[in-house]
Write a protein that holds these residues in place. Structure first.
Motif, PDB file in Angstrom:
ATOM      1  N   VAL A  11       0.833  -1.206   0.000  1.00  0.00           N
ATOM      2  CA  VAL A  11       0.000   0.000   0.000  1.00  0.00           C
ATOM      3  C   VAL A  11       0.869   1.258   0.000  1.00  0.00           C
ATOM      4  O   VAL A  11       0.615   2.209  -0.769  1.00  0.00           O
ATOM      5  CB  VAL A  11      -0.957   0.000   1.212  1.00  0.00           C
ATOM      6  N   GLN A  12       1.907   1.271   0.832  1.00  0.00           N
ATOM      7  CA  GLN A  12       2.788   2.434   0.873  1.00  0.00           C
ATOM      8  C   GLN A  12       3.530   2.616  -0.437  1.00  0.00           C
ATOM      9  O   GLN A  12       3.705   3.740  -0.920  1.00  0.00           O
ATOM     10  CB  GLN A  12       3.776   2.290   2.032  1.00  0.00           C
ATOM     11  N   ALA A  13       3.973   1.518  -1.035  1.00  0.00           N
ATOM     12  CA  ALA A  13       4.687   1.599  -2.314  1.00  0.00           C
ATOM     13  C   ALA A  13       3.777   2.103  -3.425  1.00  0.00           C
ATOM     14  O   ALA A  13       4.231   2.739  -4.380  1.00  0.00           O
ATOM     15  CB  ALA A  13       5.251   0.226  -2.688  1.00  0.00           C
ATOM     16  N   GLY A  16       0.325   5.065  -0.953  1.00  0.00           N
ATOM     17  CA  GLY A  16      -0.555   5.236   0.193  1.00  0.00           C
ATOM     18  C   GLY A  16      -1.998   4.931  -0.149  1.00  0.00           C
ATOM     19  O   GLY A  16      -2.382   4.872  -1.315  1.00  0.00           O
ATOM     20  N   LYS A  17      -2.811   4.769   0.904  1.00  0.00           N
ATOM     21  CA  LYS A  17      -4.206   4.386   0.674  1.00  0.00           C
ATOM     22  C   LYS A  17      -5.003   5.460  -0.060  1.00  0.00           C
ATOM     23  O   LYS A  17      -5.967   5.163  -0.751  1.00  0.00           O
ATOM     24  CB  LYS A  17      -4.886   4.039   1.994  1.00  0.00           C
ATOM     25  N   THR A  28      -4.558 -14.392  -9.973  1.00  0.00           N
ATOM     26  CA  THR A  28      -3.165 -14.209  -9.542  1.00  0.00           C
ATOM     27  C   THR A  28      -2.786 -12.774  -9.209  1.00  0.00           C
ATOM     28  O   THR A  28      -1.739 -12.546  -8.620  1.00  0.00           O
ATOM     29  CB  THR A  28      -2.201 -14.691 -10.649  1.00  0.00           C
ATOM     30  N   ARG A  29      -3.624 -11.787  -9.557  1.00  0.00           N
ATOM     31  CA  ARG A  29      -3.183 -10.399  -9.481  1.00  0.00           C
ATOM     32  C   ARG A  29      -4.158  -9.502  -8.736  1.00  0.00           C
ATOM     33  O   ARG A  29      -5.366  -9.675  -8.820  1.00  0.00           O
ATOM     34  CB  ARG A  29      -3.005  -9.831 -10.902  1.00  0.00           C
ATOM     35  N   LEU A  30      -3.620  -8.510  -8.044  1.00  0.00           N
ATOM     36  CA  LEU A  30      -4.413  -7.395  -7.553  1.00  0.00           C
ATOM     37  C   LEU A  30      -4.599  -6.434  -8.716  1.00  0.00           C
ATOM     38  O   LEU A  30      -3.632  -6.084  -9.392  1.00  0.00           O
ATOM     39  CB  LEU A  30      -3.684  -6.677  -6.407  1.00  0.00           C
ATOM     40  N   ARG A  31      -5.832  -6.022  -8.961  1.00  0.00           N
ATOM     41  CA  ARG A  31      -6.132  -5.118 -10.070  1.00  0.00           C
ATOM     42  C   ARG A  31      -6.590  -3.798  -9.471  1.00  0.00           C
ATOM     43  O   ARG A  31      -7.643  -3.738  -8.826  1.00  0.00           O
ATOM     44  CB  ARG A  31      -7.194  -5.727 -10.977  1.00  0.00           C
ATOM     45  N   LEU A  32      -5.815  -2.734  -9.692  1.00  0.00           N
ATOM     46  CA  LEU A  32      -6.009  -1.477  -8.982  1.00  0.00           C
ATOM     47  C   LEU A  32      -6.225  -0.312  -9.930  1.00  0.00           C
ATOM     48  O   LEU A  32      -5.590  -0.229 -10.987  1.00  0.00           O
ATOM     49  CB  LEU A  32      -4.782  -1.186  -8.104  1.00  0.00           C
ATOM     50  N   MET A  77      -5.687  -5.817   2.230  1.00  0.00           N
ATOM     51  CA  MET A  77      -5.672  -4.472   1.658  1.00  0.00           C
ATOM     52  C   MET A  77      -6.970  -3.731   1.948  1.00  0.00           C
ATOM     53  O   MET A  77      -6.968  -2.524   2.249  1.00  0.00           O
ATOM     54  CB  MET A  77      -5.423  -4.544   0.148  1.00  0.00           C
ATOM     55  N   LEU A  78      -8.099  -4.435   1.844  1.00  0.00           N
ATOM     56  CA  LEU A  78      -9.390  -3.813   2.156  1.00  0.00           C
ATOM     57  C   LEU A  78      -9.414  -3.332   3.601  1.00  0.00           C
ATOM     58  O   LEU A  78      -9.910  -2.226   3.900  1.00  0.00           O
ATOM     59  CB  LEU A  78     -10.536  -4.805   1.920  1.00  0.00           C
ATOM     60  N   ALA A  79      -8.898  -4.159   4.495  1.00  0.00           N
ATOM     61  CA  ALA A  79      -8.897  -3.800   5.919  1.00  0.00           C
ATOM     62  C   ALA A  79      -7.965  -2.613   6.191  1.00  0.00           C
ATOM     63  O   ALA A  79      -8.294  -1.721   6.986  1.00  0.00           O
ATOM     64  CB  ALA A  79      -8.463  -4.999   6.755  1.00  0.00           C
ATOM     65  N   ILE A  80      -6.825  -2.561   5.528  1.00  0.00           N
ATOM     66  CA  ILE A  80      -5.842  -1.499   5.756  1.00  0.00           C
ATOM     67  C   ILE A  80      -6.295  -0.167   5.168  1.00  0.00           C
ATOM     68  O   ILE A  80      -6.155   0.888   5.792  1.00  0.00           O
ATOM     69  CB  ILE A  80      -4.472  -1.906   5.175  1.00  0.00           C
TER      70      ILE A  80
END
Length: 481
Positions: A11-13, A16-17, A28-32, A77-80
């Motif tokens: 998240v920091q990389a 940040g949120k 296999t992947r996070l899609r952002l 990630m959702l929780a953070i």
């Protein structure tokens, strides 16, 4: 193992949120969808232990985590971040706002043709089996298998019928997918596609002969002479017609009262689209399709070395940017117009090359995680799925990706100089030879050998020179966007 600390580092990389608009995940992947990709700390992201690679495509930033682990990372990630759970479609919708007009066009073509791949690839595999049974010189000199074994003739005929169905009714499939993509009724899209290949129309494959004889049929409407021809195997006519149909349908849906929609919207939409398709859209796009086909054929006929070198060398880059989906339409157009495509064989060799480069990394790396990922992704690439090899291994280290491009370019030059073609679109890897015309298997096998050996050798040698096995942290991601 996925830990809270690992996901916090991700998240920091990513900036940040507050830089993460929405997120989903696939196998296999996070899609952002990010507000600003330029602030992503790629060096930090690469050093997170659970991250196997990352890339940006079609407005989305995707982080490769791996099967099973990605779901745990997503939940963390959702929780953070506190962002809401989103679907892939929602992420795509948000990400599309970051695309320019050309990128949106490429994405739209991908959205239309990707759902059709199972039907098209299946048809290609079955046609490959038919090629084996009907190709002369494979089992017997100057004879096909069915010539010697007559009992297999009807079996081959049935396979051919099943395989050809997807291509014969291709406009119907495209109509369904395209109208769905453009926001219209999928059922009307199917009707539109089938309307363009109605049996009462002159078959598109017989148009040239009919034009030469002056026997092209016409409708004579209000002093207009409209050619009564079908668009079998054509891509552009149904794509543009589908766009027009969806826009007309949506326009009417917003203005016609609910009580009259069933009686007005669909009939008026199909009637207007039908007239426009046969009067304007069909003839214009048919001519454009012929021109595009003629341009590709001219390049690969007159300067095959240049065509093979460019397409073979850069096809992997097209995959990275997502533009490779646009060439599926070109392949289908070439098959319909000329009976075969010289582009798809190059695709198959490019996939094999990416697999070979990844496989070489398995032998030179001392990182157990990388070795396992390299082996599984190489097998995947050999079977036609290159994303794990490209994004998880080759692009991460750069030189395997460039080695694969080099091997692909050399192999492509060899087969294009011999005018190797595929009769259909099949599995773009080692089984790809089934889609090649049997009389050209020998040359294609030489191309396959080059695609297997050259990238492997180059990657192995360069890895030793760069001492990759001794310094796994020397890798850096290569971003094409």
């Amino acid at each position: 193992m996925v830990t809270k600390q690992s996901v916090e580092r991700i998240v920091q990389a990513l900036g940040g949120k507050d830089n993460i608009v929405t997120a989903s995940h696939c196998v296999t992947r996070l899609r952002l969808a990010l507000k600003d990709e330029s602030i992503v700390d790629k060096n930090e992201l690469e050093n997170v232990d659970i991250v196997k690679g990352f890339f940006s495509a079609n407005g989305q930033f995707q982080v490769v985590i791996g099967p099973e682990l990605v779901e745990k990372a997503y939940e963390q990630m959702l929780a953070i971040t506190g962002i809401e759970r989103a679907t892939k479609e929602q992420v795509k919708s948000v990400a599309e706002k970051n695309l320019n007009l050309f990128q949106r066009l490429v994405k739209a073509l991908g959205d239309i043709f990707i759902p059709l791949l199972p039907a098209i690839v299946t048809a290609g595999l079955l046609m490959g089996i038919n090629n084996v049974l009907t190709g002369k010189g494979i089992f017997y000199p100057n004879q096909a298998f069915i010539d010697v074994h007559q009992e297999w003739k009807d079996f081959a005929g049935m396979i051919n019928l099943i395989a050809n169905t997807s291509f014969v009714f291709l406009p119907g499939l495209i109509g369904w997918s395209a109208v769905k993509r453009f926001g219209g009724s999928e059922l009307l899209g199917i009707v539109l596609g089938l309307m363009l290949i109605h049996p009462d129309l002159l078959n598109a494959w017989g148009y040239a002969e009919a034009a030469a004889k002056g026997t092209v049929p016409y409708w004579h409407l209000f002093r207009l002479n409209i050619q009564k021809i079908g668009y079998q195997g054509q891509v552009l006519p149904v794509l543009v017609s589908a766009f027009v149909l969806a826009k007309i349908e949506n326009f009417l849906n917003k203005r016609v009262p609910d009580a009259f929609k069933l009686l007005i919207v669909a009939p008026v939409t199909l009637l207007i689209t039908g007239f426009l398709s046969f009067l304007i859209i069909g003839p214009v796009t048919f001519a454009i399709g012929k021109a595009i086909t003629a341009a590709f054929v001219a390049v690969f006929d007159k300067v095959p070395l240049l065509g093979g070198l460019i397409y073979g060398g850069l096809y992997a880059v097209l995959v990275v940017t997502g533009m490779h989906h646009t060439f599926l339409a070109v392949d289908l157009q070439l098959i319909a117009s000329t009976g075969g495509t010289f582009l798809w064989p190059i695709l198959a060799l490019s996939n094999i090359s990416q697999g070979s480069a990844a496989l070489a990394m398995m032998f030179v790396s001392k990182n157990e995680k990388l070795k396992g990922m390299a082996l599984t992704s190489a097998i995947s690439a050999y079977l036609g799925i290159t994303e794990p090899a490209m994004f998880g291994v080759n692009i991460r280290y750069r030189f395997p990706f460039l080695s694969a491009m080099t091997g692909s370019a050399i192999a492509a030059v060899v087969i294009t100089l011999q005018h190797v073609r595929a009769s259909s679109i099949g599995v773009g890897g080692l089984p790809g030879f089934l889609s090649i015309f049997p009389q050209q298997w020998g040359v294609f096998f030489i191309g396959m050998a080059i695609a297997l050996l050259v990238p492997f050798f180059l990657t192995f040698v360069l890895a030793k020179v760069k001492k990759v096995g001794q310094s796994e942290q020397s890798a850096r991601n290569l971003n094409f966007n």
